[in-house]
Write a protein that holds these residues in place. Structure first.
Motif, PDB file in Angstrom:
ATOM      1  N   GLN A 171      -2.852   7.486   2.118  1.00  0.00           N
ATOM      2  CA  GLN A 171      -1.916   7.045   3.245  1.00  0.00           C
ATOM      3  C   GLN A 171      -0.602   7.240   3.494  1.00  0.00           C
ATOM      4  OE1 GLN A 171      -2.585   3.017   4.301  1.00  0.00           O
ATOM      5  NE2 GLN A 171      -5.127   2.912   3.920  1.00  0.00           N
ATOM      6  N   ALA A 172      -0.021   7.535   2.143  1.00  0.00           N
ATOM      7  CA  ALA A 172       1.322   7.519   2.262  1.00  0.00           C
ATOM      8  C   ALA A 172       1.682   9.108   2.606  1.00  0.00           C
ATOM      9  CB  ALA A 172       2.013   7.441   0.760  1.00  0.00           C
ATOM     10  N   ALA A 197      -8.766   0.444  -9.582  1.00  0.00           N
ATOM     11  CA  ALA A 197      -7.313   1.323  -9.663  1.00  0.00           C
ATOM     12  C   ALA A 197      -7.732   2.566  -9.461  1.00  0.00           C
ATOM     13  CB  ALA A 197      -7.015   1.194 -11.293  1.00  0.00           C
ATOM     14  N   GLU A 223       0.896  -1.086  -0.088  1.00  0.00           N
ATOM     15  CA  GLU A 223      -0.062   0.051   0.022  1.00  0.00           C
ATOM     16  C   GLU A 223       1.036   1.100  -0.073  1.00  0.00           C
ATOM     17  OE1 GLU A 223      -3.138   0.007  -0.225  1.00  0.00           O
ATOM     18  OE2 GLU A 223      -3.919   1.948   0.367  1.00  0.00           O
ATOM     19  N   GLY A 248      -7.756   2.566  -5.574  1.00  0.00           N
ATOM     20  CA  GLY A 248      -6.708   2.097  -5.043  1.00  0.00           C
ATOM     21  C   GLY A 248      -5.614   2.882  -5.093  1.00  0.00           C
ATOM     22  N   GLY A 249      -5.151   3.619  -6.236  1.00  0.00           N
ATOM     23  CA  GLY A 249      -4.101   4.625  -6.353  1.00  0.00           C
ATOM     24  C   GLY A 249      -4.448   5.713  -5.412  1.00  0.00           C
ATOM     25  N   GLY A 254       1.271   4.332  -2.989  1.00  0.00           N
ATOM     26  CA  GLY A 254       0.968   5.550  -2.527  1.00  0.00           C
ATOM     27  C   GLY A 254       2.202   6.665  -2.846  1.00  0.00           C
ATOM     28  N   THR A 274      -6.337   5.869  -2.668  1.00  0.00           N
ATOM     29  CA  THR A 274      -6.282   5.732  -1.145  1.00  0.00           C
ATOM     30  C   THR A 274      -4.870   5.139  -0.589  1.00  0.00           C
ATOM     31  OG1 THR A 274      -8.272   4.348  -1.461  1.00  0.00           O
ATOM     32  CG2 THR A 274      -7.098   3.835   0.580  1.00  0.00           C
ATOM     33  N   ALA A 275      -3.843   4.676  -1.557  1.00  0.00           N
ATOM     34  CA  ALA A 275      -2.495   4.582  -1.310  1.00  0.00           C
ATOM     35  C   ALA A 275      -1.922   5.896  -1.185  1.00  0.00           C
ATOM     36  CB  ALA A 275      -1.846   3.462  -2.290  1.00  0.00           C
ATOM     37  N   PHE A 276      -2.183   6.867  -2.145  1.00  0.00           N
ATOM     38  CA  PHE A 276      -1.432   8.199  -1.836  1.00  0.00           C
ATOM     39  C   PHE A 276      -1.860   8.876  -0.870  1.00  0.00           C
ATOM     40  CE2 PHE A 276      -1.672  12.734  -2.614  1.00  0.00           C
ATOM     41  CZ  PHE A 276      -0.440  13.061  -2.734  1.00  0.00           C
TER      42      PHE A 276
END
Lengths: 417, 120
Positions: B35-36, B25, A396, B28-29, A400, B31-33
């Motif tokens: 979080q990061a 996608a 994940e 997904g992209g 990100g 959500t990951a961003f």
């Protein structure tokens, strides 16, 4: 061709003139700047003078024809402008006068002007110049790229990049940084700065982990041009040969890196028939030449690592043991976060997921928190150790932190399984 | 230094939100961003926005209220969301902007947050 002494040919068409001027700009820009600036170290004034000379060429050549030696014409025009700009100063251009006199001689019509570009490269990568502006400075003065192009490649605002370049040029002039090749005792260290500056233009994200060789955002062609130039000017420097070989190996795989639908293809899934054989052969030759010089260094080791990857499709298997040894060697020469992560990736691929995790966890958390290849490798290592929850968390984070949309799409597909 | 990352999306990109083939996608992209960038500990504030057709625009002109359906200007790219982040400099803000899915599916404007006006 025949007689080089011919008076200017009948005036050619406008297109040919523009073509000649653009050609001269591309081929000779750095040469002319190096020569002009070597006089007093004033890069900014030299660039202004040369761009005025190019503008004058576009105006004059259509009526008077293309001169027999366009470079000499441009040099004279630029130099006259510099002298006008400094008229109040005593002009000390005796060396330049001599060069010009020789170039004006009929027999010299096609002789290339002297090459000071090596000295200019050492100036650009001088320790007194801030590290983040060395590569931009080289790209601008030797290749003539403009600040906006350079800014985009380095993800910096064009204004900021412009200011950094202006400040760096002022510093070169004010500090009196000499346009010369460093003395032998200082050479190895100074050369490493030049090599690093060239390598920075190539992009750095691809080298960290096998399988994430993404360098679409970089100035790969420009970097290879600079490395070729350096190799031609210093043919006895093994690390210069190593750097060029390294970049050629990676660049040779360019076409295979993206599928027909534009999707990202990692190294292990690439169609090796799409690799550019010419570049790979050239890289192999360079590496052999470098090894004969018997001075091992970071770039030769990294090139050797690439060489092993490239041999895999030929031999049918990847020589993991050799990859592991070269990574260990790299870590003794140049321990970097990228090298550690890459080493962990090799261990993981060899089925040593636990050792890979140990290497990764030994790294400083703040050094890797935004380093995408770390998280990709961590995810793979956790997966190999049958720790799906930890793998998912790492994946994940990797997604990100991914900039390239095609690589992001690839990782999302991987995660979905 | 605080910056606002103003994320604009094209219509095609925004339509992926509800397209069964693309939604996985797309989210997904994002959500990951999200979080990061959250895990980096730099986020002051941030939200995604409902699509532009849900917007209502108000102006007062010549003392009269003018209320319109839709966004203030009909442009190819429309505001899709924003982050306010605290980072050392513009270079770092640009690095985060580049990692956002909006960088390839639209554009991101990066603006420094204005300090409070001087107290008279």
């Amino acid at each position: 061709m025949g007689d080089a002494r011919v008076t200017p040919a009948p005036v050619p068409g406008k297109d040919r003139i523009v073509e000649t001027v653009v050609g001269a700009a591309r081929a000779s820009y750095g040469r002319l700047i190096a020569l002009l600036a070597a006089r007093d170290g004033d890069l900014a004034a030299s660039e202004d003078a040369l761009s005025e000379a190019f503008a004058a060429a576009l105006k004059v050549w259509p009526t008077r024809g293309i001169p027999a030696n366009p470079d000499a014409w441009l040099l004279t025009a630029a130099r006259n402008r510099l002298i006008n700009a400094h008229r109040h100063e005593a002009v000390k251009a005796r060396g330049m006068d001599e060069i010009l006199r020789r170039m004006d001689a009929p027999s010299a019509a096609r002789e290339p002007i002297p090459d000071q570009r090596l000295a200019l490269m050492f100036v650009c990568a001088h320790p007194a110049i801030q590290e983040d502006v060395r590569t931009p400075l080289m790209l601008q003065t030797i290749l003539g790229l403009d600040a906006a192009q350079i800014a985009s490649a380095f993800l910096v605002s064009p204004t900021t990049m412009g200011q950094r370049l202006v400040r760096a040029k002022a510093k070169i002039k004010a500090a009196g940084i000499g346009f010369k090749i460093p003395d032998l005792d200082a050479l190895p260290e100074r050369l490493e700065d030049v090599l690093s500056a060239i390598y920075a233009a190539f992009g750095t994200s691809f080298d960290a982990v096998a399988g994430s060789d993404d360098c679409t955002m970089s100035l790969a062609e420009e970097a290879i041009f600079l490395a070729r130039l350096l190799v031609s000017l210093m043919p006895q420097e093994p690390e210069a040969l190593g750097l060029l070989a390294l970049m050629l190996y990676v660049d040779a795989r360019k076409a295979a890196r993206w599928g027909t639908d534009g999707a990202f293809v990692p190294l292990k899934g690439q169609d090796a028939t799409l690799w550019e054989r010419g570049k790979i052969i050239e890289a192999e030759d360079l590496l052999v030449r470098a090894s004969r010089l018997n001075r091992l260094g970071r770039f030769q080791i990294e090139a050797a690592i690439q060489s092993i990857h490239v041999q895999a499709p030929i031999t049918g298997t990847t020589n993991w043991a050799a990859l592991r040894s070269f990574h260990e060697l790299l870590l003794t020469h140049r321990p970097s976060i990228g090298a550690f992560v890459s080493y962990a990736a090799v261990l993981q691929a060899m089925g040593q997921g636990r050792s890979a995790l140990e290497v990764l966890s030994s790294l400083n958390a703040s050094d890797v928190s935004t380093y995408q290849p770390f998280w990709v490798t961590l995810a793979a290592a956790h997966r190999a150790c049958d720790e799906p929850a930890a793998a998912a968390v790492a994946m994940e984070r990797a997604i990100g932190l991914t900039e390239n949309p095609m690589v992001r799409a690839f990782l999302l597909r991987e995660r979905a399984g | 230094m605080q910056f606002m990352l103003i994320m604009n999306e094209t219509e095609a990109e925004r339509n992926k939100r509800n397209d069964p083939a693309e939604a996985g996608a797309y989210w997904g992209g994002w959500t990951a961003f999200v979080q990061a960038i959250q895990q980096a500990g730099i986020v002051i504030n941030g939200d995604g926005l409902q699509p532009p057709h849900t917007a209502t625009t108000l102006r007062i002109r010549d003392g009269k209220r003018v209320v319109q359906d839709g966004p203030f200007a009909d442009t190819k790219e429309q505001l899709g969301g924003y982050f306010v982040i605290e980072v050392p400099d513009l270079d770092t803000a640009l690095e985060w902007a580049a990692k956002s899915p909006a960088a390839s599916g639209g554009s991101i404007e990066i603006r420094p947050i204005m300090p409070p006006p001087p107290q008279g």
